[in-house]
Design a protein around this motif. Structure first.
Motif, PDB file in Angstrom:
ATOM      1  N   ILE A   1       0.840  -1.203   0.000  1.00 58.41           N
ATOM      2  CA  ILE A   1       0.000   0.000   0.000  1.00 58.41           C
ATOM      3  C   ILE A   1       0.874   1.252   0.000  1.00 58.41           C
ATOM      4  O   ILE A   1       0.593   2.225  -0.719  1.00 58.41           O
ATOM      5  N   GLY A   2       1.948   1.249   0.780  1.00 56.21           N
ATOM      6  CA  GLY A   2       2.847   2.394   0.814  1.00 56.21           C
ATOM      7  C   GLY A   2       3.504   2.652  -0.523  1.00 56.21           C
ATOM      8  O   GLY A   2       3.625   3.806  -0.965  1.00 56.21           O
ATOM      9  N   LEU A   3       3.955   1.596  -1.166  1.00 61.67           N
ATOM     10  CA  LEU A   3       4.553   1.729  -2.500  1.00 61.67           C
ATOM     11  C   LEU A   3       3.552   2.322  -3.484  1.00 61.67           C
ATOM     12  O   LEU A   3       3.891   3.203  -4.281  1.00 61.67           O
ATOM     13  N   LEU A   4       2.310   1.862  -3.429  1.00 60.92           N
ATOM     14  CA  LEU A   4       1.281   2.392  -4.323  1.00 60.92           C
ATOM     15  C   LEU A   4       0.983   3.857  -4.012  1.00 60.92           C
ATOM     16  O   LEU A   4       0.782   4.671  -4.927  1.00 60.92           O
ATOM     17  N   ALA A   5       0.984   4.200  -2.730  1.00 60.16           N
ATOM     18  CA  ALA A   5       0.681   5.572  -2.346  1.00 60.16           C
ATOM     19  C   ALA A   5       1.741   6.542  -2.856  1.00 60.16           C
ATOM     20  O   ALA A   5       1.421   7.636  -3.356  1.00 60.16           O
ATOM     21  N   VAL A   6       3.014   6.157  -2.735  1.00 64.89           N
ATOM     22  CA  VAL A   6       4.086   7.026  -3.223  1.00 64.89           C
ATOM     23  C   VAL A   6       4.024   7.138  -4.748  1.00 64.89           C
ATOM     24  O   VAL A   6       4.159   8.228  -5.312  1.00 64.89           O
ATOM     25  N   THR A   7       3.798   6.023  -5.403  1.00 62.09           N
ATOM     26  CA  THR A   7       3.698   6.034  -6.864  1.00 62.09           C
ATOM     27  C   THR A   7       2.548   6.922  -7.322  1.00 62.09           C
ATOM     28  O   THR A   7       2.700   7.747  -8.236  1.00 62.09           O
ATOM     29  N   LYS A   8       1.407   6.772  -6.684  1.00 58.23           N
ATOM     30  CA  LYS A   8       0.223   7.564  -7.047  1.00 58.23           C
ATOM     31  C   LYS A   8       0.497   9.055  -6.872  1.00 58.23           C
ATOM     32  O   LYS A   8       0.064   9.878  -7.694  1.00 58.23           O
ATOM     33  N   ALA A   9       1.233   9.415  -5.826  1.00 56.81           N
ATOM     34  CA  ALA A   9       1.549  10.822  -5.591  1.00 56.81           C
ATOM     35  C   ALA A   9       2.474  11.395  -6.659  1.00 56.81           C
ATOM     36  O   ALA A   9       2.443  12.596  -6.942  1.00 56.81           O
ATOM     37  N   MET A  10       3.295  10.547  -7.255  1.00 56.30           N
ATOM     38  CA  MET A  10       4.248  10.992  -8.270  1.00 56.30           C
ATOM     39  C   MET A  10       3.644  11.066  -9.664  1.00 56.30           C
ATOM     40  O   MET A  10       4.133  11.813 -10.525  1.00 56.30           O
TER      41      MET A  10
END
Length: 271
Positions: A107-116
């Motif tokens: 979930i954290g990896l997806l959250a950072v990716t989504k923010a970028m």
């Protein structure tokens, strides 16, 4: 080639070594970590921004991305490196540890990716690099949670590469073998209940093999070099292996049927 790379989990190990490699090659580095006071001399460089980012805290993610843009303008590469390994018998693992493992590694990896992605979409360029593992293609005993997250990273990354191609963004997956980092220390979360005697023989045998393997693992620079290759090779290659053991294990997993591969692994572990 030079640009700006944002790295999660940059205080130690693969993240720190990769930050130093890109810095030495003239890049701007956004070195993010949960505790920026652990950055050491990384913070002394003019083209390094050290900032807090906890992948389980969306506010910290947004703040880090905003600070990176304000400092360097564009961001060319996102390296999703932050993560850890939760091991142990599932029966002995509290649900909060199960959730934390997936919240951090997936979930954290997806959250950072989504923010970028809005930045990359506006630029019509960028590269997302997700650090997976040989453990995203094969498993070891007692790794239900860790392998579950890394198999998820492999799948979500492969799926993402289709949609990101439409906005000019490349997706890369790095698959390290055993690396000499603190994975067995602060990045390793083991659960056990010694009253569950049925699991203890497997635990002892796995620890013996993992200890030997970790001591003989590749240096983090091996992974950093592969990340550099993935960023700069100009190809759309999706997966990159890092380490001689990664080559051996993944070749065997690809070429052998389940029964043969699993039997061989059990023999190696003495199970």
């Amino acid at each position: 080639m030079s640009g700006t790379i944002l790295i999660t989990g940059a205080s130690t190990g693969i993240g720190r070594t990769t930050a130093e490699l890109f810095l030495n090659n003239g890049w701007n580095v956004v070195a993010t970590m949960r505790s920026p006071e652990n950055a050491g001399d990384l913070a002394d460089h003019a083209n390094v921004l050290v900032t807090r980012l906890d992948v389980t805290d969306e506010t910290s993610i947004a703040s880090a991305v905003d600070r990176a843009q304000s400092r360097f303008g564009s961001i060319d590469v996102l390296l999703n490196n932050a993560g850890y390994g939760a091991y142990g018998p599932l029966e002995a693992t509290p649900m909060e540890k199960i959730r934390r493992q997936f919240d951090t590694n997936v979930i954290g990896l997806l959250a950072v990716t989504k923010a970028m992605l809005p930045i990359f979409r506006a630029q019509t360029s960028g590269t997302v690099i997700n650090v997976s593992s040989i453990g995203g293609q094969m498993t070891f005993p007692l790794g239900t949670l860790y392998h579950g997250t890394k198999f998820a990273v492999e799948g979500l990354s492969e799926a993402l590469h289709f949609e990101l191609e439409a906005i000019g963004v490349k997706m890369k997956i790095i698959e390290p073998g055993m690396i000499r980092t603190d994975f067995g220390g602060r990045s390793f979360d083991f659960s056990n209940d010694e009253t569950m005697s049925e699991y203890q023989d497997t635990i002892q045998k796995l620890f013996a093999v993992f200890g030997d393997a970790a001591n003989g693992g590749s240096d983090p620079s091996v992974v950093a070099d592969v990340i550099w290759q993935a960023v700069t090779d100009g190809t759309n290659q999706l997966r990159y292996r890092a380490g001689a053991d990664a080559e051996e294990f993944l070749d065997n997993r690809k070429n052998l049927d389940d029964a043969t591969f699993i039997a061989g692994l059990k023999a190696q572990l003495g199970l």
